[in-house]
Design an enzyme around this catalytic site. Structure first.
Site, short mmCIF file in Angstrom:
data_model
loop_
_atom_site.label_atom_id
_atom_site.label_comp_id
_atom_site.label_asym_id
_atom_site.label_seq_id
_atom_site.Cartn_x
_atom_site.Cartn_y
_atom_site.Cartn_z
N SER A 16 -3.85 2.63 -9.25
CA SER A 16 -2.82 3.25 -8.42
C SER A 16 -2.34 4.55 -9.04
O SER A 16 -1.80 4.56 -10.16
CB SER A 16 -1.65 2.28 -8.25
OG SER A 16 -0.64 2.93 -7.51
N HIS A 41 -6.07 4.31 -5.40
CA HIS A 41 -5.01 3.84 -4.51
C HIS A 41 -3.90 4.89 -4.48
O HIS A 41 -3.40 5.33 -5.53
CB HIS A 41 -4.48 2.50 -5.03
CG HIS A 41 -3.50 1.82 -4.13
ND1 HIS A 41 -3.87 1.13 -3.00
CD2 HIS A 41 -2.15 1.70 -4.21
CE1 HIS A 41 -2.80 0.61 -2.43
NE2 HIS A 41 -1.73 0.96 -3.14
N ASP A 183 -1.77 -6.09 -4.32
CA ASP A 183 -1.10 -4.89 -4.84
C ASP A 183 0.28 -5.23 -5.40
O ASP A 183 1.16 -5.68 -4.67
CB ASP A 183 -0.96 -3.89 -3.68
CG ASP A 183 -0.38 -2.56 -4.11
OD1 ASP A 183 -0.25 -2.32 -5.33
OD2 ASP A 183 -0.06 -1.75 -3.21
N GLY A 185 1.96 -5.55 -9.70
CA GLY A 185 2.03 -6.40 -10.88
C GLY A 185 0.72 -7.06 -11.25
O GLY A 185 0.70 -8.09 -11.92
C1 DX5 Z 1 4.22 -0.63 -5.01
C2 DX5 Z 1 2.93 0.11 -4.78
C3 DX5 Z 1 1.86 -0.27 -5.74
C4 DX5 Z 1 2.15 0.15 -7.16
C5 DX5 Z 1 1.45 -0.82 -8.07
O1 DX5 Z 1 5.09 -0.40 -3.97
O2 DX5 Z 1 2.45 -0.14 -3.48
O3 DX5 Z 1 0.60 0.23 -5.34
O4 DX5 Z 1 1.71 1.45 -7.44
O5 DX5 Z 1 1.86 -0.57 -9.37
P1 DX5 Z 1 1.85 -1.71 -10.48
O6 DX5 Z 1 0.42 -2.11 -10.67
O7 DX5 Z 1 2.44 -1.02 -11.67
O8 DX5 Z 1 2.68 -2.85 -9.99
ZN ZN Z 2 0.29 0.33 -3.03
#
Ligand code: DX5
Ligand code: ZN
Length: 230
Positions: A16, A41, A183, A185
């Site tokens: 992401s 992403h 998507d 954590g």
């Molecule tokens: C959250 C986003 C995710 C985020 C994931 O609202 O949609 O795509 O970037 O980030 P991590 O992997 O740190 O939870």
């Molecule tokens: Zn996302």
């Protein structure tokens, strides 16, 4: 026992961009290009559908110039129909809209495909998968949120694993070949459980860009063990 289509295949990984270092964007995009990642992403937040604002078209334009991976656009915005054409023109390979933001989801998904993109539907943690049953033929990817969307770096909601299994059963029962993406954590602590439950694509922000060795983090996620699902 229900066979799953994932067994034996490596996971698909979508780092992401939200967790990248924007002051060193080209460096981080080069890293993704050199990695075993399958997508990039791209999280779009409007400050209305979610309580945060991220980025939009100017960044997508810049990213497209350098990124060699297909771009997986996650629209956390109200009235996404107004922007589908622009995101398709901007280089999105996949466009995810939120079910909660789409009163005419069938029309929206049909339009995404007409634009030459793969059609994705994202579900918030509280939204049941059953809401997708009547539009499965229009869906290429289901994006299950494993955090409340709006921020990177949040804790994974464990109930998501059960939701992946439920969705997988629903897709198999309806002969749908839609992929399951998760998507929020996602990292080494939950990747195997998600893949075993039927997930195909793992989005990973903090667990990739926050790692000492992001290339290795991507490789590890991609090759997470996938015990057989009973
Ligand atoms: C959250 C986003 C995710 C985020 C994931 O609202 O949609 O795509 O970037 O980030 P991590 O992997 O740190 O939870
Ligand atoms: Zn996302």
């Amino acid at each position: 026992m229900t066979p799953t289509t994932r067994i034996g295949n490596p996971a698909l990984i979508a780092p992401s961009l939200l967790a990248a270092d924007f002051a060193n964007l080209q460096r981080d995009l080069d890293l993704i290009n050199r990695s075993e990642a399958d997508y990039l992403h791209f999280d779009v937040m409007d400050g209305v559908f979610v309580p945060n604002i991220s980025f939009g078209f100017p960044l997508l334009d810049a990213v497209r110039q350098h990124c060699r991976k297909p771009i997986d656009v996650h629209l956390m915005i109200t009235q996404p129909d107004r922007y589908l054409d622009a995101f398709a023109e901007g280089g999105a390979a996949v466009i995810h809209v939120h079910l909660e933001a789409c009163p005419h989801l069938h029309r929206t998904l049909t339009r995404i495909r007409e634009l030459g993109c793969r059609a994705g539907v994202a579900l918030n943690p509280h939204t049941p998968v059953a809401g997708l049953e009547d539009v499965l033929e229009q869906i290429d990817v289901v994006l299950l949120m494993s955090v409340n969307p709006g921020f990177g770096g949040q804790s994974f909601i464990p109930r998501t694993i059960q939701k992946v299994s439920q969705l997988k059963q629903m897709l198999l029962a309806n002969q749908s070949v839609a992929l399951i993406e998760v998507d929020g954590g996602v990292g080494p602590d939950n990747a195997s459980a998600l893949l075993s439950a039927g997930a195909d694509i793992l989005v990973a922000g903090s667990s990739v860009f926050g790692a000492d060795d992001p290339l290795n983090a991507i490789r590890q996620l991609k090759n997470s063990p996938q015990p057989m699902v009973a």
